[in-house]
Design a protein around this motif. Structure first.
Motif, mmCIF file in Angstrom:
data_model
loop_
_atom_site.group_PDB
_atom_site.id
_atom_site.type_symbol
_atom_site.label_atom_id
_atom_site.label_comp_id
_atom_site.label_asym_id
_atom_site.label_seq_id
_atom_site.Cartn_x
_atom_site.Cartn_y
_atom_site.Cartn_z
ATOM 1 N N ALA A 219 0.830 -1.209 0.000
ATOM 2 C CA ALA A 219 0.000 0.000 0.000
ATOM 3 C C ALA A 219 0.861 1.253 0.000
ATOM 4 O O ALA A 219 0.566 2.227 -0.698
ATOM 5 C CB ALA A 219 -0.941 -0.007 1.205
ATOM 6 N N TYR A 220 1.938 1.222 0.764
ATOM 7 C CA TYR A 220 2.850 2.369 0.805
ATOM 8 C C TYR A 220 3.474 2.594 -0.567
ATOM 9 O O TYR A 220 3.540 3.720 -1.052
ATOM 10 C CB TYR A 220 3.936 2.128 1.859
ATOM 11 C CG TYR A 220 4.918 3.271 1.946
ATOM 12 C CD1 TYR A 220 4.631 4.399 2.709
ATOM 13 C CD2 TYR A 220 6.121 3.225 1.259
ATOM 14 C CE1 TYR A 220 5.520 5.449 2.784
ATOM 15 C CE2 TYR A 220 7.015 4.281 1.328
ATOM 16 C CZ TYR A 220 6.719 5.386 2.089
ATOM 17 O OH TYR A 220 7.593 6.431 2.150
ATOM 18 N N GLN A 221 3.914 1.510 -1.203
ATOM 19 C CA GLN A 221 4.504 1.629 -2.531
ATOM 20 C C GLN A 221 3.499 2.190 -3.527
ATOM 21 O O GLN A 221 3.843 3.025 -4.359
ATOM 22 C CB GLN A 221 5.040 0.279 -2.998
ATOM 23 C CG GLN A 221 6.256 -0.169 -2.214
ATOM 24 C CD GLN A 221 6.661 -1.600 -2.522
ATOM 25 O OE1 GLN A 221 6.043 -2.264 -3.338
ATOM 26 N NE2 GLN A 221 7.689 -2.066 -1.849
ATOM 27 N N LEU A 222 2.251 1.753 -3.456
ATOM 28 C CA LEU A 222 1.209 2.287 -4.337
ATOM 29 C C LEU A 222 0.948 3.765 -4.052
ATOM 30 O O LEU A 222 0.788 4.564 -4.974
ATOM 31 C CB LEU A 222 -0.088 1.493 -4.182
ATOM 32 C CG LEU A 222 -0.115 0.117 -4.819
ATOM 33 C CD1 LEU A 222 -1.399 -0.615 -4.446
ATOM 34 C CD2 LEU A 222 0.022 0.214 -6.328
ATOM 35 N N ALA A 223 0.896 4.126 -2.775
ATOM 36 C CA ALA A 223 0.650 5.514 -2.397
ATOM 37 C C ALA A 223 1.769 6.431 -2.887
ATOM 38 O O ALA A 223 1.528 7.583 -3.224
ATOM 39 C CB ALA A 223 0.496 5.634 -0.875
ATOM 40 N N GLU A 224 2.970 5.906 -2.931
ATOM 41 C CA GLU A 224 4.112 6.672 -3.409
ATOM 42 C C GLU A 224 4.167 6.711 -4.936
ATOM 43 O O GLU A 224 5.042 7.335 -5.508
ATOM 44 C CB GLU A 224 5.414 6.084 -2.851
ATOM 45 C CG GLU A 224 5.586 6.321 -1.370
ATOM 46 C CD GLU A 224 5.719 7.796 -1.039
ATOM 47 O OE1 GLU A 224 6.593 8.467 -1.609
ATOM 48 O OE2 GLU A 224 4.928 8.278 -0.205
ATOM 49 N N GLY A 225 3.245 6.004 -5.579
ATOM 50 C CA GLY A 225 3.194 6.005 -7.038
ATOM 51 C C GLY A 225 4.209 5.091 -7.678
ATOM 52 O O GLY A 225 4.430 5.148 -8.877
ATOM 53 N N ALA B 174 6.520 -3.977 -9.124
ATOM 54 C CA ALA B 174 7.187 -4.992 -9.934
ATOM 55 C C ALA B 174 8.626 -4.598 -10.245
ATOM 56 O O ALA B 174 9.461 -5.447 -10.490
ATOM 57 C CB ALA B 174 6.421 -5.219 -11.241
ATOM 58 N N THR B 175 8.939 -3.304 -10.233
ATOM 59 C CA THR B 175 10.287 -2.874 -10.581
ATOM 60 C C THR B 175 11.110 -2.483 -9.371
ATOM 61 O O THR B 175 12.292 -2.215 -9.493
ATOM 62 C CB THR B 175 10.239 -1.675 -11.549
ATOM 63 O OG1 THR B 175 9.568 -0.597 -10.908
ATOM 64 C CG2 THR B 175 9.550 -2.036 -12.842
ATOM 65 N N LYS B 176 10.508 -2.428 -8.197
ATOM 66 C CA LYS B 176 11.238 -2.066 -6.985
ATOM 67 C C LYS B 176 11.766 -3.308 -6.299
ATOM 68 O O LYS B 176 11.069 -4.300 -6.205
ATOM 69 C CB LYS B 176 10.317 -1.324 -6.007
ATOM 70 C CG LYS B 176 9.997 0.066 -6.447
ATOM 71 C CD LYS B 176 9.299 0.800 -5.335
ATOM 72 C CE LYS B 176 9.097 2.233 -5.761
ATOM 73 N NZ LYS B 176 8.481 3.011 -4.720
ATOM 74 N N ASN C 146 13.738 -4.322 5.228
ATOM 75 C CA ASN C 146 14.357 -3.273 6.017
ATOM 76 C C ASN C 146 13.666 -1.949 5.695
ATOM 77 O O ASN C 146 13.745 -1.477 4.574
ATOM 78 C CB ASN C 146 15.849 -3.189 5.703
ATOM 79 C CG ASN C 146 16.566 -2.183 6.575
ATOM 80 O OD1 ASN C 146 15.961 -1.339 7.209
ATOM 81 N ND2 ASN C 146 17.886 -2.269 6.582
ATOM 82 N N PRO C 147 12.984 -1.313 6.658
ATOM 83 C CA PRO C 147 12.257 -0.085 6.380
ATOM 84 C C PRO C 147 13.157 1.024 5.852
ATOM 85 O O PRO C 147 12.729 1.837 5.067
ATOM 86 C CB PRO C 147 11.655 0.310 7.724
ATOM 87 C CG PRO C 147 11.908 -0.784 8.661
ATOM 88 C CD PRO C 147 12.849 -1.753 8.036
ATOM 89 N N ILE C 148 14.408 1.030 6.250
ATOM 90 C CA ILE C 148 15.325 2.071 5.776
ATOM 91 C C ILE C 148 15.584 1.898 4.288
ATOM 92 O O ILE C 148 15.632 2.869 3.535
ATOM 93 C CB ILE C 148 16.641 2.019 6.585
ATOM 94 C CG1 ILE C 148 16.349 2.383 8.044
ATOM 95 C CG2 ILE C 148 17.675 2.960 5.987
ATOM 96 C CD1 ILE C 148 17.493 2.152 8.982
ATOM 97 N N ASP C 149 15.718 0.643 3.815
ATOM 98 C CA ASP C 149 15.961 0.389 2.398
ATOM 99 C C ASP C 149 14.825 0.883 1.526
ATOM 100 O O ASP C 149 15.041 1.315 0.405
ATOM 101 C CB ASP C 149 16.157 -1.114 2.138
ATOM 102 C CG ASP C 149 17.439 -1.647 2.733
ATOM 103 O OD1 ASP C 149 18.320 -0.842 3.106
ATOM 104 O OD2 ASP C 149 17.558 -2.882 2.832
ATOM 105 N N ASN C 150 13.610 0.788 1.980
ATOM 106 C CA ASN C 150 12.437 1.171 1.185
ATOM 107 C C ASN C 150 11.910 2.547 1.542
ATOM 108 O O ASN C 150 10.873 2.956 1.055
ATOM 109 C CB ASN C 150 11.306 0.155 1.392
ATOM 110 C CG ASN C 150 11.560 -1.127 0.653
ATOM 111 O OD1 ASN C 150 12.218 -1.143 -0.366
ATOM 112 N ND2 ASN C 150 11.045 -2.215 1.175
ATOM 113 N N ASN C 151 12.610 3.273 2.427
ATOM 114 C CA ASN C 151 12.112 4.550 2.925
ATOM 115 C C ASN C 151 10.720 4.396 3.521
ATOM 116 O O ASN C 151 9.866 5.258 3.386
ATOM 117 C CB ASN C 151 12.104 5.610 1.820
ATOM 118 C CG ASN C 151 13.487 5.952 1.372
ATOM 119 O OD1 ASN C 151 14.406 6.023 2.177
ATOM 120 N ND2 ASN C 151 13.669 6.157 0.084
#
Length: 104
Positions: A60-66, A70-72, A77-82
């Motif tokens: 959901a966070y990745q979707l919210a960030e636009g 599939a490419t990320k 680790n929360p730091i790796d994904n911001n």
């Protein structure tokens, strides 16, 4: 509505799928499975329900960030994904659910 059998983190599910939606559902299942397995394999979380909640929050966070999941690269680790502090999020969820509603 067509039914499709899928496997997520080693468990089979029978899902309803609209005609022509098989590829999209397959891609969604693949993303969820990949995210859940990465969280499980990190060794920090064991409960399937907690893994599912964390995976849902990550996606959901990745979707919210636009972003396109599939490419990320997938990382727990929360730091790796911001991502926000996942342990803090889980603590807040547990507090909100109260004593009887703890996720584990």
């Amino acid at each position: 509505m067509k039914q499709m059998e899928v496997t997520i983190m080693g468990q089979s599910y029978l899902l309803g799928c609209p005609e022509g939606g098989e590829a999209a559902l397959g891609q969604a299942v693949s993303q969820v499975d990949k995210e859940m397995c990465a969280i499980r394999d990190s060794g920090r979380v064991k409960a399937r329900e907690r893994i599912a909640v964390l995976a849902a929050l990550n996606l959901a966070y990745q979707l919210a960030e636009g972003g396109n999941t599939a490419t990320k690269p997938v990382s727990t680790n929360p730091i790796d994904n911001n991502l926000p502090d996942l342990a803090g999020l889980m603590r807040r969820l547990d507090e909100a659910l109260g004593h009887d509603g703890h996720l584990i």
